[in-house]
Design a protein around this motif. Structure first.
Motif, PDB file in Angstrom:
ATOM      1  N   LYS A 175     -54.335 -20.072   2.884  1.00  0.00           N
ATOM      2  CA  LYS A 175     -53.069 -19.468   1.710  1.00  0.00           C
ATOM      3  C   LYS A 175     -51.550 -20.973   2.589  1.00  0.00           C
ATOM      4  O   LYS A 175     -52.094 -20.909   3.488  1.00  0.00           O
ATOM      5  CB  LYS A 175     -52.227 -18.597   1.432  1.00  0.00           C
ATOM      6  N   ILE A 176     -51.618 -21.962   1.723  1.00  0.00           N
ATOM      7  CA  ILE A 176     -49.534 -21.855   1.693  1.00  0.00           C
ATOM      8  C   ILE A 176     -49.071 -21.651   1.325  1.00  0.00           C
ATOM      9  O   ILE A 176     -48.932 -21.279   0.297  1.00  0.00           O
ATOM     10  CB  ILE A 176     -49.701 -23.642   1.476  1.00  0.00           C
ATOM     11  N   ILE A 230     -40.225 -18.408  -2.755  1.00  0.00           N
ATOM     12  CA  ILE A 230     -40.982 -18.430  -2.409  1.00  0.00           C
ATOM     13  C   ILE A 230     -42.469 -18.587  -3.173  1.00  0.00           C
ATOM     14  O   ILE A 230     -42.312 -17.649  -4.261  1.00  0.00           O
ATOM     15  CB  ILE A 230     -41.012 -17.655  -1.470  1.00  0.00           C
ATOM     16  N   THR A 231     -43.225 -19.810  -2.473  1.00  0.00           N
ATOM     17  CA  THR A 231     -44.072 -19.992  -3.342  1.00  0.00           C
ATOM     18  C   THR A 231     -45.811 -19.723  -2.662  1.00  0.00           C
ATOM     19  O   THR A 231     -45.762 -20.433  -1.700  1.00  0.00           O
ATOM     20  CB  THR A 231     -44.439 -21.500  -4.162  1.00  0.00           C
ATOM     21  N   GLU A 232     -46.729 -18.625  -3.016  1.00  0.00           N
ATOM     22  CA  GLU A 232     -47.873 -19.090  -2.563  1.00  0.00           C
ATOM     23  C   GLU A 232     -49.115 -19.740  -2.654  1.00  0.00           C
ATOM     24  O   GLU A 232     -49.299 -19.431  -4.272  1.00  0.00           O
ATOM     25  CB  GLU A 232     -47.952 -17.894  -2.704  1.00  0.00           C
ATOM     26  N   ASP A 233     -49.577 -20.790  -2.597  1.00  0.00           N
ATOM     27  CA  ASP A 233     -50.555 -21.595  -2.926  1.00  0.00           C
ATOM     28  C   ASP A 233     -51.562 -21.578  -2.176  1.00  0.00           C
ATOM     29  O   ASP A 233     -52.028 -21.497  -1.282  1.00  0.00           O
ATOM     30  CB  ASP A 233     -50.181 -22.905  -2.968  1.00  0.00           C
ATOM     31  N   VAL A 234     -52.988 -21.012  -3.479  1.00  0.00           N
ATOM     32  CA  VAL A 234     -54.102 -20.676  -3.297  1.00  0.00           C
ATOM     33  C   VAL A 234     -54.999 -21.280  -3.849  1.00  0.00           C
ATOM     34  O   VAL A 234     -55.445 -21.741  -4.568  1.00  0.00           O
ATOM     35  CB  VAL A 234     -54.433 -19.195  -2.803  1.00  0.00           C
ATOM     36  N   ARG A 235     -56.264 -22.313  -2.986  1.00  0.00           N
ATOM     37  CA  ARG A 235     -56.768 -22.964  -3.637  1.00  0.00           C
ATOM     38  C   ARG A 235     -56.056 -24.500  -4.780  1.00  0.00           C
ATOM     39  O   ARG A 235     -56.566 -23.985  -5.737  1.00  0.00           O
ATOM     40  CB  ARG A 235     -58.119 -22.513  -3.365  1.00  0.00           C
ATOM     41  N   THR A 274     -45.258 -17.271  -7.272  1.00  0.00           N
ATOM     42  CA  THR A 274     -43.686 -17.852  -7.198  1.00  0.00           C
ATOM     43  C   THR A 274     -42.642 -16.597  -7.259  1.00  0.00           C
ATOM     44  O   THR A 274     -42.720 -16.184  -8.060  1.00  0.00           O
ATOM     45  CB  THR A 274     -42.853 -18.914  -7.909  1.00  0.00           C
ATOM     46  N   ILE A 275     -42.006 -16.170  -6.350  1.00  0.00           N
ATOM     47  CA  ILE A 275     -41.055 -15.479  -6.293  1.00  0.00           C
ATOM     48  C   ILE A 275     -39.521 -16.239  -5.624  1.00  0.00           C
ATOM     49  O   ILE A 275     -39.787 -16.965  -5.158  1.00  0.00           O
ATOM     50  CB  ILE A 275     -41.161 -13.657  -5.617  1.00  0.00           C
ATOM     51  N   MET A 276     -38.991 -15.342  -6.666  1.00  0.00           N
ATOM     52  CA  MET A 276     -37.159 -15.906  -6.614  1.00  0.00           C
ATOM     53  C   MET A 276     -36.723 -14.828  -6.299  1.00  0.00           C
ATOM     54  O   MET A 276     -36.293 -13.966  -6.296  1.00  0.00           O
ATOM     55  CB  MET A 276     -36.422 -16.768  -7.306  1.00  0.00           C
ATOM     56  N   LEU A 277     -35.736 -14.867  -4.457  1.00  0.00           N
ATOM     57  CA  LEU A 277     -34.807 -14.613  -4.347  1.00  0.00           C
ATOM     58  C   LEU A 277     -34.094 -14.614  -3.873  1.00  0.00           C
ATOM     59  O   LEU A 277     -33.397 -15.452  -3.120  1.00  0.00           O
ATOM     60  CB  LEU A 277     -35.775 -14.124  -2.348  1.00  0.00           C
TER      61      LEU A 277
END
Length: 82
Positions: free
Chosen positions: A28-29, A45-50, A55-58
Motif C-alpha cells: 500500500k501507499i 488521506i488517500t490509500e492506494d492499493v494496486r 480517500t477520507i477528509m479529516l
C-alpha cells in the motif's frame, strides 16, 4: 518511508496541497495532503492499493483527537507484542 510528494500527477484535482507526505508499505501507499478550501484546512488521506484508491477528509479541528486515538492504538499494539 516518509517523503515529500508534491507533484501534480498525484493531485490532479483541485488546488495543489499546502504540504504532502507519502508512506510506502509493502502493498500500500498512503498519501497525506494538507489542503485548504473555503471551509478551512483539512488533511486528505488517500490509500492506494494496486491503483485502487480510497480517500477520507479529516478536518483540522479533529486532527489532534485523531492523532491521540492513533497513539492510543499504537500503545495497545506495543503492549500486545511484549
Amino acid at each position: 518511508m516518509f517523503g515529500f510528494g508534491g507533484d501534480d500527477q498525484q493531485h490532479p484535482r483541485g488546488a495543489p496541497p499546502l504540504h504532502s507526505e507519502k508512506i510506502v508499505g509493502e502493498r500500500k501507499i498512503f498519501f497525506l495532503d494538507l489542503k485548504e478550501n473555503d471551509r478551512g484546512r483539512f488533511i486528505k488521506i488517500t490509500e492506494d492499493v494496486r491503483g485502487r484508491r480510497d480517500t477520507i477528509m479529516l478536518p483540522m479541528e479533529n486532527a489532534e483527537e485523531f492523532l491521540d486515538a492513533l497513539q492510543r492504538i499504537l500503545q495497545v499494539h506495543r503492549e500486545g507484542e511484549e
